[in-house]
Enzyme design. Structure first.
Site, PDB file in Angstrom:
ATOM      1  N   HIS A  67       0.793  -1.189  -0.015  1.00 30.39           N
ATOM      2  CA  HIS A  67       0.068   0.017  -0.059  1.00 30.39           C
ATOM      3  C   HIS A  67       1.007   1.219  -0.147  1.00 30.39           C
ATOM      4  O   HIS A  67       0.352   2.502  -0.273  1.00 30.39           O
ATOM      5  CB  HIS A  67      -0.840  -0.050   1.153  1.00 30.39           C
ATOM      6  CG  HIS A  67      -0.245   0.158   2.481  1.00 30.39           C
ATOM      7  ND1 HIS A  67      -0.209  -0.648   3.323  1.00 30.39           N
ATOM      8  CD2 HIS A  67       0.063   1.504   3.189  1.00 30.39           C
ATOM      9  CE1 HIS A  67       0.358  -0.033   4.543  1.00 30.39           C
ATOM     10  NE2 HIS A  67       0.378   1.192   4.166  1.00 30.39           N
ATOM     11  N   ASP A 117      -0.165  -7.613   1.452  1.00 31.36           N
ATOM     12  CA  ASP A 117       0.104  -6.242   1.667  1.00 31.36           C
ATOM     13  C   ASP A 117       1.651  -6.443   1.558  1.00 31.36           C
ATOM     14  O   ASP A 117       2.081  -5.795   2.574  1.00 31.36           O
ATOM     15  CB  ASP A 117      -0.393  -5.394   2.864  1.00 31.36           C
ATOM     16  CG  ASP A 117      -0.155  -3.839   2.733  1.00 31.36           C
ATOM     17  OD1 ASP A 117       0.428  -3.594   1.629  1.00 31.36           O
ATOM     18  OD2 ASP A 117      -0.658  -3.487   3.694  1.00 31.36           O
ATOM     19  N   SER A 211       4.492   2.314   8.412  1.00 29.45           N
ATOM     20  CA  SER A 211       4.033   0.990   7.372  1.00 29.45           C
ATOM     21  C   SER A 211       5.061   0.732   6.563  1.00 29.45           C
ATOM     22  O   SER A 211       5.920   1.459   6.189  1.00 29.45           O
ATOM     23  CB  SER A 211       2.724   1.548   6.167  1.00 29.45           C
ATOM     24  OG  SER A 211       1.393   1.975   7.079  1.00 29.45           O
TER      25      SER A 211
END
Length: 255
Positions: A67, A117, A211
């Protein structure tokens, strides 16, 4: 072409600066560490600013979250927009900045939401390994529940929420880490899949801009930071490296 660039930059600005924290990013309750404590850690830079974390796998391969290469509206961002900073505990200086040459994200990322992801990036130059720049091997099996794992990154260290629609993030420039136990399942999250590894400890969590960063057990990469609770106050979920190990090894051959 000019209009296309303006629209892209507008989407990017919203994604990286003005948006509310999403359930994918989150280091709350941690401590400052030096890069020698996590020499595999990199800062993924987008248009010159820290965007996500990542981990060094080899002299020219970085592992991060899928992402991290998408802007608002699902716009896929090309390698030319990214650099990585290696060898520094500071996200905006020191170490080395290296251009990203190519990106490959998992073909089934976001199907369902937050699944698969994971992404790999090939750098334009080889890294020079040192005490501050080191690869990390991929774990072959999931850690047992209760195992302490280390998460690290430059994400938000505090969230202030006057109301449900306004969240103020406080970030620091120095790399931080937490030691946090693996939990038996990810039942808190409806978005979780069997490929996720979750951690939980009151007052500790990954947060905005963490992230793509590493979850490490016994000097092995076991997870990639994917999503967490909206206010960074509960569990965090990682893409489990053992589940994606074969995909990563194959992807590095063709990127």
């Amino acid at each position: 072409m000019f209009i296309k660039c303006i629209l892209l930059l507008s989407a990017i600005s919203f994604l990286s600066a003005g948006r509310l924290p999403q359930p994918e990013e989150r280091i709350i309750g941690g401590k400052n560490i030096e890069i020698e404590d996590a020499p595999w850690q990199v800062s993924l830079q987008f248009l010159g600013k820290h965007r996500c974390g990542g981990s060094i796998y080899s002299k020219d391969i970085i592992i991060t979250a899928a992402h991290c290469r998408f802007a608002a509206g699902g716009v896929e961002l090309g390698a030319e927009y990214f650099q990585v900073r290696v060898g520094s505990s500071l996200k905006d200086r020191d170490g080395s900045l290296i251009n990203v040459k190519a990106i490959k994200s998992h073909e089934e990322y976001n199907n369902p939401k937050f699944a698969n992801d994971v992404a790999v990036m090939r750098l334009s130059d080889f890294l020079a390994f040192s005490s501050k720049v080191q690869p990390i091997p991929l774990a072959k099996k999931n850690p047992l529940p209760g195992t302490l794992a280390m998460a690290s990154g430059w994400g938000a260290t505090k969230l202030i929420s006057p109301d449900i629609d306004l969240i103020i993030q406080k970030h620091r420039d120095h790399l931080r880490s937490i030691l946090i136990p693996i939990v038996p399942n990810c039942r808190e999250f409806l978005e979780a899949t069997d490929d996720n590894i979750c951690v939980y400890s009151p007052g500790q969590s990954t947060c905005s801009s963490d992230s793509g960063g590493p979850l490490v057990v016994d000097q092995q990469l076991v997870g990639v930071a994917s999503f967490a609770s909206r206010l960074c106050h509960s569990s965090s979920a990682f893409a489990g490296i053992p589940s994606f190990r074969n995909w990563i090894l194959n992807a590095t051959k063709y990127i």
